[in-house]
Design a protein around this motif. Structure first.
Motif, short mmCIF file in Angstrom:
data_model
loop_
_atom_site.label_atom_id
_atom_site.label_comp_id
_atom_site.label_asym_id
_atom_site.label_seq_id
_atom_site.Cartn_x
_atom_site.Cartn_y
_atom_site.Cartn_z
N TRP A 15 0.87 -1.74 0.57
CA TRP A 15 -0.30 0.11 -0.14
C TRP A 15 0.75 1.23 0.23
N LEU A 16 0.61 2.37 -0.60
CA LEU A 16 1.15 3.69 -0.43
C LEU A 16 0.66 4.76 0.35
N VAL A 17 1.24 5.48 0.93
CA VAL A 17 1.39 6.34 2.01
C VAL A 17 1.30 7.20 1.22
N GLN A 18 -0.36 7.66 1.90
CA GLN A 18 -0.22 9.61 1.36
C GLN A 18 -0.54 10.25 2.97
N ASN A 19 -0.98 11.16 3.42
CA ASN A 19 -1.41 11.93 4.50
C ASN A 19 -0.58 11.46 5.61
N SER A 20 0.75 11.19 5.49
CA SER A 20 1.17 10.93 6.50
C SER A 20 1.71 11.78 7.56
N PRO A 21 1.45 12.09 8.93
CA PRO A 21 1.35 12.44 9.82
C PRO A 21 3.36 12.17 10.40
N ALA A 22 3.97 11.43 9.96
CA ALA A 22 5.35 11.98 9.66
C ALA A 22 5.98 13.01 8.17
N ARG A 23 5.05 13.14 7.78
CA ARG A 23 5.38 14.29 7.32
C ARG A 23 5.39 16.56 7.58
N ARG A 24 3.67 16.45 8.34
CA ARG A 24 3.35 17.07 8.51
C ARG A 24 1.94 16.67 9.48
N PRO A 201 10.73 3.02 0.48
CA PRO A 201 11.22 4.83 0.32
C PRO A 201 10.76 4.87 -1.46
N ARG A 202 10.99 6.28 -1.09
CA ARG A 202 10.74 6.46 -3.00
C ARG A 202 11.90 6.41 -3.26
N ARG A 203 13.38 6.99 -2.79
CA ARG A 203 14.68 6.21 -3.09
C ARG A 203 15.23 5.76 -2.04
N GLY A 204 15.92 4.59 -2.04
CA GLY A 204 16.89 3.85 -1.70
C GLY A 204 16.33 2.07 -1.33
N GLU A 205 16.98 1.33 -0.41
CA GLU A 205 16.81 0.36 0.18
C GLU A 205 15.66 -0.73 0.92
N PRO A 206 14.79 -1.07 0.49
CA PRO A 206 13.60 -1.59 1.14
C PRO A 206 14.45 -1.34 2.82
N VAL A 207 13.43 -0.97 3.78
CA VAL A 207 14.13 -1.56 5.21
C VAL A 207 12.86 -2.16 5.62
N VAL A 208 13.00 -2.82 7.09
CA VAL A 208 12.64 -3.79 8.07
C VAL A 208 12.09 -2.93 8.62
N ARG A 209 10.91 -2.54 9.46
CA ARG A 209 11.47 -1.75 10.56
C ARG A 209 9.83 -2.42 12.48
N ARG A 211 9.03 -0.57 14.49
CA ARG A 211 7.57 0.50 14.90
C ARG A 211 8.14 1.76 14.08
N GLY A 212 7.12 1.73 13.61
CA GLY A 212 7.18 3.36 13.40
C GLY A 212 6.13 4.29 12.56
N ILE A 213 5.56 5.51 12.22
CA ILE A 213 4.95 5.92 11.20
C ILE A 213 5.67 6.13 9.64
N PRO A 214 5.25 5.12 8.65
CA PRO A 214 5.96 5.27 7.08
C PRO A 214 5.94 6.93 6.09
N ALA A 215 7.03 6.74 5.51
CA ALA A 215 7.15 8.21 5.26
C ALA A 215 5.95 8.62 3.88
N GLU A 216 5.71 9.59 4.45
CA GLU A 216 5.16 10.01 2.89
C GLU A 216 5.39 9.77 1.59
N GLY A 217 4.73 8.91 0.77
CA GLY A 217 5.27 8.58 -0.74
C GLY A 217 6.00 7.23 -1.09
N SER A 218 5.58 6.74 1.04
CA SER A 218 6.69 5.28 0.12
C SER A 218 5.41 4.23 0.79
N VAL A 219 5.87 2.77 0.18
CA VAL A 219 4.95 1.80 -0.21
C VAL A 219 5.17 1.12 0.82
#
Length: 228
Positions: A15-24, A201-209, A211-219
């Motif tokens: 799923w694509l992340v939109q309107n993430s509180p990690a952004r604002r 992420p939009r750029r770079g390699e995938p990571v396993v987290r 816990r956290g809030i995913p970044a805007e535009g990541s999958v």
């Protein structure tokens, strides 16, 4: 100090992340309806596409929700709890990617807000978290797809309904938020984080987290369900 409540992602697959509180924050530009820390997820395929095709309707008109990857995907309980409210019966309307249709839709936001919670949230379910006092809302669900009713106890990962395009939604997606009241009209948003997910992420390699809030535009996908 603000305490963050840990939830699971309410789906399988990517799923694509939109309107993430990690952004604002407020993530959706408002504190109304408990949305301060809300986040949206739009289903995608392994090529990050939200729909299975583009054609003249994509540019000039509306599109049927059935062509979108999200539509009809199972939405799962993000936490153990009890179903305290559901709302069904709102139509899954046509989707909009065209600027020609998005502009008039945006201008109708105030009218929908005046029409009340159902016009914004569409079909939705609200869970009271174990221990009481906190509530998770999952909104824009598919009409007629509910598998739970008020009073049902649910466990994390249990199917609740399907992703739809009801309420204030331009294309099928799921919106999730944590709040301090089951009444959306007076609720205040509460911070949350997600556990055990893979993030592309939009750029770079995938990571396993853990816990956290995913970044805007990541999958994202639950780590248990997608190792690709």
């Amino acid at each position: 100090m603000v305490t963050e409540t840990v939830l699971s992602l309410p789906f399988d697959g990517r799923w694509l992340v939109q309107n993430s509180p990690a952004r604002r924050v407020p993530s959706h530009g408002t504190d109304l309806l408990g949305e301060r820390y809300a986040i949206d997820f739009v289903g995608v395929d392994d090529r990050r596409r939200t729909a299975d095709r583009t054609d003249w309707r994509t540019v000039l008109s509306t599109e049927p929700p059935e062509r979108f990857v999200s539509f009809g995907r199972p939405i799962l309980a993000p936490v153990d709890g009890i179903v305290v409210a559901t709302h069904d019966g709102e139509a899954d309307h046509e989707a909009r990617r065209s600027q020609l249709t998005l502009i008039p839709y945006a201008l109708s936001q105030a009218r929908r807000l005046r029409e009340g919670v159902a016009a914004i949230a569409g079909n939705h379910v609200i869970l009271e978290l174990r221990g009481g006092g906190l509530y998770a809302a999952l909104v824009h669900l598919r009409a007629g797809s509910f598998r739970v009713a008020p009073g049902d106890r649910v466990t994390t990962g249990q199917p609740l309904a399907e992703c739809g395009n009801s309420g204030n939604s331009t294309q099928p997606h799921v919106h999730i938020q944590l709040m301090d009241d089951l009444d959306l009209s007076r609720a205040r948003g509460v911070p949350m984080v997600f556990r055990d997910f893979r993030e592309w992420p939009r750029r770079g390699e995938p990571v396993v987290r853990d816990r956290g809030i995913p970044a805007e535009g990541s999958v994202v996908a639950p780590a248990r369900a997608d190792s690709g």
